[in-house]
Design a protein around this motif. Structure first.
Motif, PDB file in Angstrom:
ATOM      1  N   ALA A 363       0.829  -1.213   0.000  1.00  0.00           N
ATOM      2  CA  ALA A 363       0.000   0.000   0.000  1.00  0.00           C
ATOM      3  C   ALA A 363       0.860   1.259   0.000  1.00  0.00           C
ATOM      4  O   ALA A 363       0.463   2.305  -0.521  1.00  0.00           O
ATOM      5  N   LYS A 364       2.044   1.147   0.560  1.00  0.00           N
ATOM      6  CA  LYS A 364       2.935   2.309   0.705  1.00  0.00           C
ATOM      7  C   LYS A 364       3.808   2.547  -0.515  1.00  0.00           C
ATOM      8  O   LYS A 364       4.090   3.696  -0.863  1.00  0.00           O
ATOM      9  N   GLU A 365       4.236   1.472  -1.165  1.00  0.00           N
ATOM     10  CA  GLU A 365       5.204   1.597  -2.254  1.00  0.00           C
ATOM     11  C   GLU A 365       4.702   0.929  -3.532  1.00  0.00           C
ATOM     12  O   GLU A 365       4.544  -0.288  -3.592  1.00  0.00           O
ATOM     13  N   PRO A 366       4.490   1.707  -4.600  1.00  0.00           N
ATOM     14  CA  PRO A 366       3.990   1.154  -5.869  1.00  0.00           C
ATOM     15  C   PRO A 366       4.907   0.099  -6.480  1.00  0.00           C
ATOM     16  O   PRO A 366       4.424  -0.798  -7.171  1.00  0.00           O
ATOM     17  N   PHE A 367       6.219   0.180  -6.242  1.00  0.00           N
ATOM     18  CA  PHE A 367       7.126  -0.764  -6.898  1.00  0.00           C
ATOM     19  C   PHE A 367       6.871  -2.208  -6.486  1.00  0.00           C
ATOM     20  O   PHE A 367       7.295  -3.146  -7.171  1.00  0.00           O
ATOM     21  N   VAL A 368       6.163  -2.406  -5.371  1.00  0.00           N
ATOM     22  CA  VAL A 368       5.893  -3.765  -4.892  1.00  0.00           C
ATOM     23  C   VAL A 368       4.846  -4.477  -5.756  1.00  0.00           C
ATOM     24  O   VAL A 368       4.838  -5.704  -5.860  1.00  0.00           O
ATOM     25  N   LYS A 369       3.977  -3.712  -6.409  1.00  0.00           N
ATOM     26  CA  LYS A 369       2.812  -4.296  -7.079  1.00  0.00           C
ATOM     27  C   LYS A 369       3.144  -5.382  -8.105  1.00  0.00           C
ATOM     28  O   LYS A 369       2.505  -6.438  -8.109  1.00  0.00           O
ATOM     29  N   PRO A 370       4.111  -5.191  -9.010  1.00  0.00           N
ATOM     30  CA  PRO A 370       4.381  -6.280  -9.968  1.00  0.00           C
ATOM     31  C   PRO A 370       4.895  -7.551  -9.316  1.00  0.00           C
ATOM     32  O   PRO A 370       4.662  -8.658  -9.828  1.00  0.00           O
ATOM     33  N   PHE A 371       5.565  -7.412  -8.188  1.00  0.00           N
ATOM     34  CA  PHE A 371       6.072  -8.597  -7.494  1.00  0.00           C
ATOM     35  C   PHE A 371       4.938  -9.315  -6.767  1.00  0.00           C
ATOM     36  O   PHE A 371       4.896 -10.551  -6.754  1.00  0.00           O
ATOM     37  N   VAL A 372       4.023  -8.547  -6.194  1.00  0.00           N
ATOM     38  CA  VAL A 372       2.853  -9.151  -5.556  1.00  0.00           C
ATOM     39  C   VAL A 372       1.995  -9.845  -6.611  1.00  0.00           C
ATOM     40  O   VAL A 372       1.466 -10.938  -6.380  1.00  0.00           O
ATOM     41  N   ALA A 373       1.877  -9.224  -7.795  1.00  0.00           N
ATOM     42  CA  ALA A 373       1.116  -9.837  -8.893  1.00  0.00           C
ATOM     43  C   ALA A 373       1.777 -11.147  -9.333  1.00  0.00           C
ATOM     44  O   ALA A 373       1.090 -12.128  -9.639  1.00  0.00           O
ATOM     45  N   THR A 374       3.096 -11.163  -9.339  1.00  0.00           N
ATOM     46  CA  THR A 374       3.820 -12.383  -9.705  1.00  0.00           C
ATOM     47  C   THR A 374       3.586 -13.480  -8.671  1.00  0.00           C
ATOM     48  O   THR A 374       3.371 -14.649  -9.021  1.00  0.00           O
ATOM     49  N   LEU A 375       3.602 -13.106  -7.392  1.00  0.00           N
ATOM     50  CA  LEU A 375       3.290 -14.070  -6.344  1.00  0.00           C
ATOM     51  C   LEU A 375       1.888 -14.623  -6.515  1.00  0.00           C
ATOM     52  O   LEU A 375       1.659 -15.828  -6.380  1.00  0.00           O
ATOM     53  N   ALA A 376       0.937 -13.734  -6.824  1.00  0.00           N
ATOM     54  CA  ALA A 376      -0.464 -14.143  -6.954  1.00  0.00           C
ATOM     55  C   ALA A 376      -0.682 -15.049  -8.164  1.00  0.00           C
ATOM     56  O   ALA A 376      -1.590 -15.892  -8.165  1.00  0.00           O
ATOM     57  N   ALA A 377       0.138 -14.893  -9.200  1.00  0.00           N
ATOM     58  CA  ALA A 377      -0.026 -15.688 -10.418  1.00  0.00           C
ATOM     59  C   ALA A 377       0.418 -17.133 -10.238  1.00  0.00           C
ATOM     60  O   ALA A 377       0.098 -17.994 -11.055  1.00  0.00           O
ATOM     61  N   GLY A 378       1.147 -17.394  -9.166  1.00  0.00           N
ATOM     62  CA  GLY A 378       1.609 -18.752  -8.909  1.00  0.00           C
ATOM     63  C   GLY A 378       3.107 -18.862  -9.063  1.00  0.00           C
ATOM     64  O   GLY A 378       3.658 -18.509 -10.111  1.00  0.00           O
ATOM     65  N   THR A 379       3.745 -19.323  -8.018  1.00  0.00           N
ATOM     66  CA  THR A 379       5.195 -19.451  -8.027  1.00  0.00           C
ATOM     67  C   THR A 379       5.588 -20.914  -7.934  1.00  0.00           C
ATOM     68  O   THR A 379       4.764 -21.791  -7.660  1.00  0.00           O
ATOM     69  N   ARG A 380       6.853 -21.189  -8.153  1.00  0.00           N
ATOM     70  CA  ARG A 380       7.381 -22.541  -8.067  1.00  0.00           C
ATOM     71  C   ARG A 380       8.539 -22.570  -7.079  1.00  0.00           C
ATOM     72  O   ARG A 380       9.112 -21.527  -6.745  1.00  0.00           O
ATOM     73  N   PHE A 381       8.883 -23.771  -6.677  1.00  0.00           N
ATOM     74  CA  PHE A 381       9.993 -23.933  -5.747  1.00  0.00           C
ATOM     75  C   PHE A 381      10.866 -25.074  -6.245  1.00  0.00           C
ATOM     76  O   PHE A 381      10.467 -25.851  -7.119  1.00  0.00           O
ATOM     77  N   VAL A 382      12.047 -25.179  -5.702  1.00  0.00           N
ATOM     78  CA  VAL A 382      12.948 -26.275  -6.085  1.00  0.00           C
ATOM     79  C   VAL A 382      12.504 -27.549  -5.373  1.00  0.00           C
ATOM     80  O   VAL A 382      11.746 -27.498  -4.401  1.00  0.00           O
ATOM     81  N   PRO A 383      12.958 -28.710  -5.815  1.00  0.00           N
ATOM     82  CA  PRO A 383      12.595 -29.963  -5.143  1.00  0.00           C
ATOM     83  C   PRO A 383      12.952 -29.923  -3.658  1.00  0.00           C
ATOM     84  O   PRO A 383      14.062 -29.524  -3.288  1.00  0.00           O
ATOM     85  N   ALA A 384      12.015 -30.330  -2.823  1.00  0.00           N
ATOM     86  CA  ALA A 384      12.227 -30.321  -1.368  1.00  0.00           C
ATOM     87  C   ALA A 384      13.020 -31.545  -0.951  1.00  0.00           C
ATOM     88  O   ALA A 384      12.557 -32.395  -0.183  1.00  0.00           O
ATOM     89  N   SER A 385      14.212 -31.636  -1.484  1.00  0.00           N
ATOM     90  CA  SER A 385      15.094 -32.766  -1.220  1.00  0.00           C
ATOM     91  C   SER A 385      16.442 -32.246  -0.758  1.00  0.00           C
ATOM     92  O   SER A 385      16.914 -31.198  -1.228  1.00  0.00           O
ATOM     93  N   ALA A 386      17.068 -32.994   0.149  1.00  0.00           N
ATOM     94  CA  ALA A 386      18.416 -32.627   0.575  1.00  0.00           C
ATOM     95  C   ALA A 386      19.379 -32.654  -0.596  1.00  0.00           C
ATOM     96  O   ALA A 386      20.425 -32.000  -0.566  1.00  0.00           O
TER      97      ALA A 386
END
Length: 430
Positions: A363-386
């Motif tokens: 709400a305070k900083e406009p530059f955050v919006k594209p990153f929040v939109a990217t989070l909302a679109a769905g993110t991925r992670f690496v395999p949860a393996s040692a």
């Protein structure tokens, strides 16, 4: 660059620091000294001064609240962390008490027995209930908690508004347009990289694989098998590798670039576009492109889509070898508290792991919006393996990309070799 540390920070630190967690018996050391020197390893950022100022504020409050305690902070290079941490696990005398680590390292560090189980402490911490579920998973292995989330990070597309305006360009809507736009910039301005890319920039390359439907690995009942050599993954690898050439980012220069190198080049005005994180904001603001750039989500394969981004970020944990367990856990909580994360957002642009604090930041900083939109679109992670720590530290994917970029191997041959190495790492991890 201003560093607006919230006024409540120091006061909150005094109050929280006064409530050290109860001693637990799961430390590798049988000591829990209530005074002395706490050694801390944090990552060295591009433009580290703002981060250090926030940390210095936390440390000053902590030392004042704990008589006889000194906190010694060392900033270590991210690229050499694997060697430093391995040495620390093997030699407790040289190990820190508290350290920052990438969320992709969690499973490997737990497998190696280096991190302290802080499940009870985290559960008793009043602020933990507001932790974003994704961030919470990044410190959880086998149902146990091994640290506290420090920040969440995703990457998006930084672009030069002045260059785009001069050349009559619009932000690309697809990955094909991204490549075409990059080449158009390079052709019009040979002194610039169109889109600065890096052969060692694993997390900048992954969206190209995911956008084409590829995966790093498949999971069957907790057992991982590499999928980096699948047809879809190979298509993404080929698209990313095609960006290394004289018409965009010459291979002789860019093949060795990592993520920090690409951000540094963009911030210095040497590129028309770059894939950078929300955590890169402070470095870009401190560069020569300040006031001449904007950020949009990285486009996907089809118009209107957003390329899946790696759900990155860092955590802060306590080493099992600490002889100051209670103090170390208390400091971990101070370094990852809501007030500290709010200050880190103001200083570095790090996205908070607490949803309420992140909402306030957006709400305070406009530059955050594209990153929040990217989070909302769905993110991925690496395999949860040692095994991922071994894959990452042995540079399996950067080696694959660099072999393709250099022409030493075809996409098929390089990806098949990478798949064999990944499968061996998954197998050795159990």
């Amino acid at each position: 660059m201003k560093l607006p540390v919230p006024a409540l920070l120091v006061g909150a630190l005094f109050l929280a620091a006064a409530c050290a967690p109860q001693t637990s018996s799961n430390s590798a050391s049988d000591k829990d000294d209530k005074s002395g020197t706490l050694r801390v390893w944090l990552f060295q950022e591009v433009g580290n001064d703002p981060k250090q100022k926030v940390v210095d504020s936390v440390v000053a409050a902590f030392e004042k609240a704990h008589t006889g305690t000194k906190v010694d902070v060392e900033y270590i290079p991210v690229d050499t962390r694997a060697q430093r941490v391995k040495a620390a696990f093997n030699d407790p005398a040289s190990a820190p008490d508290v350290m920052e680590y990438g969320n992709t390292d969690t499973a490997g560090y737990v497998h190696d027995g280096g991190l302290l189980d802080v499940t009870k402490d985290f559960g008793a911490w009043s602020e933990a209930k507001d932790t974003d579920p994704t961030a919470r998973r990044s410190v959880t292995v086998g149902g146990k908690v091994y640290g506290a989330p420090f920040y969440v990070g995703v990457r998006a597309l930084y672009y030069r508004t002045d260059v785009f305006r001069e050349l009559g360009l619009k932000p690309p809507a697809t990955m094909a347009e991204l490549a075409a736009t990059a080449r158009e910039i390079r052709a019009a301005k040979p002194g610039l990289y169109g889109l600065v890319v890096g052969g060692a920039y694993t997390y900048g390359a992954m969206p190209f694989i995911w956008a084409e439907g590829g995966e790093l690995a498949t999971d069957k009942g907790g057992a991982y098998t590499s999928a980096i050599d699948s047809a879809a993954a190979q298509k993404g690898i080929k698209e990313y590798a095609s960006l290394f050439g004289d018409d965009n980012c010459p291979a002789a220069k860019c093949a060795g670039f990592g993520g920090n190198d690409t951000v540094t080049a963009f911030a210095a005005g040497k590129a028309g576009m770059a894939i950078g994180g929300d955590f890169s904001h402070a470095a870009v603001e401190a560069g020569s492109v300040k006031g001449k750039y904007a950020v949009v989500p990285l486009p996907g394969a089809t118009a209107g889509s957003i390329a899946p981004a790696f759900a990155g970020g860092n955590n802060i944990g306590v080493l099992r070898s600490t002889t100051h367990r209670s103090l170390a856990v208390a400091l971990m909580e101070e370094l990852t508290s809501k007030e500290t994360q709010a200050a880190m957002f103001d200083a570095m642009g790090f996205l908070p792991t607490f949803k309420d604090v992140r909402d306030q930041a957006a709400a305070k900083e406009p530059f955050v919006k594209p990153f929040v939109a990217t989070l909302a679109a769905g993110t991925r992670f690496v395999p949860a393996s040692a095994g991922w720590s071994q894959i990452d530290s042995s540079l399996v994917l950067p080696t694959m990309f660099q072999e393709v970029i250099s022409g030493r191997k075809s996409v098929g041959a390089a990806s098949q070799e990478a798949a064999k190495k990944m499968d061996a790492a998954f197998g050795s991890a159990g």
